[in-house]
Design a protein around this motif. Structure first.
Motif, PDB file in Angstrom:
ATOM      1  N   TYR A 121     -64.135-111.552 -57.715  1.00 40.81           N
ATOM      2  CA  TYR A 121     -64.930-112.832 -57.873  1.00 40.81           C
ATOM      3  C   TYR A 121     -64.471-114.170 -57.594  1.00 40.81           C
ATOM      4  CZ  TYR A 121     -69.400-110.901 -59.803  1.00 40.81           C
ATOM      5  OH  TYR A 121     -70.644-110.256 -60.066  1.00 40.81           O
ATOM      6  N   SER A 124     -64.757-114.482 -53.853  1.00 40.32           N
ATOM      7  CA  SER A 124     -66.082-115.003 -53.653  1.00 40.32           C
ATOM      8  C   SER A 124     -66.344-116.098 -54.009  1.00 40.32           C
ATOM      9  CB  SER A 124     -67.179-113.928 -54.255  1.00 40.32           C
ATOM     10  OG  SER A 124     -68.437-114.399 -53.707  1.00 40.32           O
ATOM     11  N   LEU A 163     -69.030-107.582 -52.873  1.00 34.67           N
ATOM     12  CA  LEU A 163     -69.022-109.201 -52.770  1.00 34.67           C
ATOM     13  C   LEU A 163     -68.260-109.654 -51.470  1.00 34.67           C
ATOM     14  CD1 LEU A 163     -67.799-110.342 -56.195  1.00 34.67           C
ATOM     15  CD2 LEU A 163     -70.047-110.289 -55.503  1.00 34.67           C
ATOM     16  N   ARG A 164     -67.524-108.921 -50.987  1.00 36.49           N
ATOM     17  CA  ARG A 164     -67.322-109.308 -49.268  1.00 36.49           C
ATOM     18  C   ARG A 164     -68.448-109.012 -48.374  1.00 36.49           C
ATOM     19  NH1 ARG A 164     -62.532-106.770 -45.597  1.00 36.49           N
ATOM     20  NH2 ARG A 164     -64.086-105.082 -45.485  1.00 36.49           N
ATOM     21  N   VAL A 167     -70.994-111.929 -48.816  1.00 43.25           N
ATOM     22  CA  VAL A 167     -70.455-113.282 -48.269  1.00 43.25           C
ATOM     23  C   VAL A 167     -70.690-112.915 -46.782  1.00 43.25           C
ATOM     24  CG1 VAL A 167     -68.393-114.622 -47.789  1.00 43.25           C
ATOM     25  CG2 VAL A 167     -68.929-113.898 -50.224  1.00 43.25           C
TER      26      VAL A 167
END
Length: 255
Positions: A121, A124, A163-164, A167
């Motif tokens: 996180y 991100s 999360l990567r 994004v």
């Protein structure tokens, strides 16, 4: 020669111990998901606003390590889902999330089982700061943080790749090298889920199956993409994750 052999053994053992120190046990990491899940991936903005106030109050009353992590994550969700649609009220939450999680990341006493959540996180949040401030350099730094998190924790947590990938898939077309990472990350997650059904929960896999299908819209992938969309829909009966988007994409494919 004998001394060299002993040195090699010691070096190898040190390296292995270093890896063990960096990568906590899957089962121990997993125990925290139940205490963090209700501040992660909140797509209902009304629910998110209520949860933000609740988590801030919990932190003020009990400022322990877990509540620090929860606060950092809810700030991230606020930045992701509210700041880009607000002129002033929710601006700056990405930076607040990054600062909160950086304090935990830089602390020598932070619980290692929480590090997969913190590092993912944190990366991100920095990407969101870059988007909000329009500083491409911060995006590059965020992807370096993602890479470090994936190297250390992707085997025990879905978060670094999820999360990567999330994004990467939303970047503009001219950042094609980074955008391609989304394909890699979501495929890796699906592979791990197939090997271990406990790897990620229903919510994350609903988003992931939809994301994979979105990344593979060519006719050669149609059968598999539709199968994944069906899974995304089935996992999310109450429209809390990827179902709405999966149904829209499925409709597009059928037409």
């Amino acid at each position: 020669m004998k001394h060299r052999f002993i040195t090699l053994i010691i070096t190898t053992m040190t390296f292995i111990q270093g890896l063990s120190a960096q990568q906590p046990e899957f089962s121990k990491v997993k125990t925290y998901i139940h205490q963090l899940d209700n501040v992660m991936e909140i797509i209902d903005t009304t629910e998110l606003k209520v949860k933000l106030k609740e988590v801030e109050l919990q932190f003020r009353e009990v400022p322990n390590e877990l509540n620090k992590v929860r606060l950092g994550i809810i700030y991230h969700e606020t930045a992701l889902n509210l700041s880009f649609f607000s002129k002033n009220e929710y601006k700056g939450y990405a930076q607040k999330s990054f600062d909160q999680l950086s304090n935990l990341f830089n602390s020598s006493i932070t619980n290692q089982e929480l590090m997969p959540y913190i590092t993912s996180y944190r990366a991100s949040a920095l990407a969101l700061v870059g988007a909000e401030t329009k500083k491409l350099k911060l995006l590059d730094e965020a992807f370096k943080l993602f890479e470090d998190a994936i190297t250390k924790y992707a085997a025990v947590s879905y978060l670094p790749e999820f999360l990567r990938g999330s994004v990467a898939e939303n970047l503009p077309w001219f950042l094609i090298t980074k955008r391609k990472l989304a394909i890699q990350d979501f495929q890796n997650m699906i592979n791990k889920q197939e090997n271990n059904p406990e790897y990620a929960d229903w919510k994350i896999m609903s988003f992931t199956y939809w994301a994979w299908a979105k990344q593979h819209q060519g006719r050669k992938y149609r059968t598999k993409a539709l199968a994944y969309l069906e899974q995304a829909i089935a996992l999310d009966p109450n429209y809390k994750a990827g179902r709405h988007n999966a149904e829209e994409l499925k409709s597009k494919f059928v037409k």
